[in-house]
Design an enzyme around this catalytic site. Sequence first.
Site, short mmCIF file in Angstrom:
data_model
loop_
_atom_site.label_atom_id
_atom_site.label_comp_id
_atom_site.label_asym_id
_atom_site.label_seq_id
_atom_site.Cartn_x
_atom_site.Cartn_y
_atom_site.Cartn_z
N GLN A 267 0.83 -1.21 0.00
CA GLN A 267 0.00 0.00 0.00
C GLN A 267 0.86 1.25 0.00
O GLN A 267 0.50 2.27 -0.60
CB GLN A 267 -0.95 0.00 1.20
CG GLN A 267 -2.09 -1.00 1.07
CD GLN A 267 -2.89 -0.84 -0.22
OE1 GLN A 267 -2.84 -1.69 -1.10
NE2 GLN A 267 -3.62 0.25 -0.35
N HIS A 270 1.70 3.07 -3.34
CA HIS A 270 0.79 3.95 -4.07
C HIS A 270 1.25 5.40 -4.07
O HIS A 270 1.15 6.11 -5.08
CB HIS A 270 -0.61 3.89 -3.46
CG HIS A 270 -1.45 2.75 -3.95
ND1 HIS A 270 -2.06 2.76 -5.18
CD2 HIS A 270 -1.78 1.58 -3.37
CE1 HIS A 270 -2.73 1.64 -5.34
NE2 HIS A 270 -2.58 0.91 -4.26
N GLU A 336 -9.55 1.98 5.28
CA GLU A 336 -10.03 1.68 3.92
C GLU A 336 -9.91 0.18 3.66
O GLU A 336 -10.86 -0.46 3.22
CB GLU A 336 -9.19 2.47 2.92
CG GLU A 336 -9.54 2.20 1.47
CD GLU A 336 -8.56 2.83 0.51
OE1 GLU A 336 -8.90 2.95 -0.68
OE2 GLU A 336 -7.43 3.19 0.92
N HIS A 337 -8.73 -0.37 3.90
CA HIS A 337 -8.49 -1.81 3.78
C HIS A 337 -8.06 -2.34 5.15
O HIS A 337 -7.12 -1.81 5.75
CB HIS A 337 -7.35 -2.11 2.80
CG HIS A 337 -7.47 -1.45 1.46
ND1 HIS A 337 -6.86 -0.24 1.18
CD2 HIS A 337 -8.12 -1.83 0.34
CE1 HIS A 337 -7.13 0.09 -0.08
NE2 HIS A 337 -7.90 -0.84 -0.62
N ASP A 370 -7.58 -5.43 -4.88
CA ASP A 370 -7.28 -4.34 -5.82
C ASP A 370 -7.59 -4.74 -7.26
O ASP A 370 -7.90 -3.89 -8.09
CB ASP A 370 -5.80 -3.96 -5.73
CG ASP A 370 -5.50 -3.10 -4.52
OD1 ASP A 370 -6.44 -2.53 -3.94
OD2 ASP A 370 -4.31 -3.01 -4.15
N HIS A 429 -51.43 22.28 4.98
CA HIS A 429 -51.21 20.86 4.76
C HIS A 429 -52.49 20.07 5.06
O HIS A 429 -52.90 19.18 4.30
CB HIS A 429 -50.07 20.34 5.65
CG HIS A 429 -48.70 20.69 5.16
ND1 HIS A 429 -48.27 21.98 4.99
CD2 HIS A 429 -47.64 19.89 4.81
CE1 HIS A 429 -47.02 21.97 4.56
NE2 HIS A 429 -46.61 20.72 4.44
#
Length: 442
Positions: A267, A270, A336-337, A370, A429
């Site tokens: 990771q 990235h 996230e993961h 992924d 109403h």
Amino acid sequence: MLTRTDLRGAVPTLSQLRRALPRGGTDVNAVLPAVTPVVEAIAEHGVPAALDYTEKFDRVRPTSVRVPAEVIAQARRDLDPAIVDALEESIRRARLVHADQRRQTTLTQVVPGGTVAEKWIPVRRVGLYVPGGNAVYPSSVIMNVVPAQEAGVGSLVVASPPQADFGGWPHPTILAACALLGVDEVWAVGGAQGVALLAYGGTDTDDVTVLDPVDLITGPGNIYVTAAKRLVRGVVGIDAEAGPTEIAILADDSADPAVVAADLISQAEHDVLAASVLVTDSEALADAVDEAVARAAGATKHSERVLTALAGPQSGIVLVDDIEAGLSVVDAYAAEHLEIQTRDARAVADRVTSAGAIFVGTYSPVSLGDYSAGSNHVLPTSGSAKYASGLSVQTFLRGVHVVDYDRDALAEIADRVITLADAEDLPAHGEAVQARFAGGAR
């Protein structure tokens, strides 16, 4: 290499946990002054402004925004057959998973003669953003396009930055992935200007081809893309404001330190802002992972990027007393993961309440998700997994209630409706209900 946070012997509150855990992120507000003029110029001037900013930022000016059909087809013909095979299998698996997410109309009889249905209507037109930058992301084409198609979206466009090395068109692997998915509308525009053009549309350089605006924009991008999504939200819908990618691993002394290190490094590859966090009750594992990271990080292709990310404040090792405490930590972190590498990993994973996606056991790495697990890799970041979900078929659907009451069913509830209208000081109403029964109205 990895900084340590030692929570052993403590029972921190949720507030204390959130402050103590490694967290990076980006300050979107800091770039809004630079991005706002870009969005405003494209809202006013359309394609010419988008191409001007493309030339400024990407140092290339495509001859048109819309990529010609032959360019897309040629990219497919030129793609390595092994890559075609891998992409086709990823598409097949993603379709299997996302087809099962389709939602059916529900019909509830509230009272005799009174029903409420909920039907699911696809978004009319969507813009799917596929970033450029440090890597090429045909997998992001799959992760955006497949759920939109499975939701029944009738019109979609993929936008991706033009590349000077490829004639001013997006990377050919991106184009080939579009071809494999049957996507024939691709725009050579990226960054903030790409998001703005998706939101506002325009007319292409031939002064004939209409580039229709979209109703929803999905897909990850850098901080400038995120800022542009924030600025156009309301003009169009967006999926989320994506931050840098992140992985958390909850592990005990049964985990293989070389595997844990490899996943943290994967990771970090990235982005220099990527977050890699290990949560463990084993100091021996933490030491072994540090040693494995030190050996492997310097040997990988993008070692400088990896080392910067692992040394940043967003990455580190968190020591806890036991897996029970570790679960509290990973739920507070809301990765996230999230990988679970413990004994009885499936049972531990079942107890997690906050994560974008959960990867169970040694043989379910984030890398699988992924590309080819069938799951979606467009996931909530920066702790937003506490309240948000990843991209799915639901992202592209709108639930609409259909209310169908007959005269008797309305008459039965009319007094209560009028009572509530009066309680809210909205008498008109109630009068709207009474009008249906005045003078024998039908």
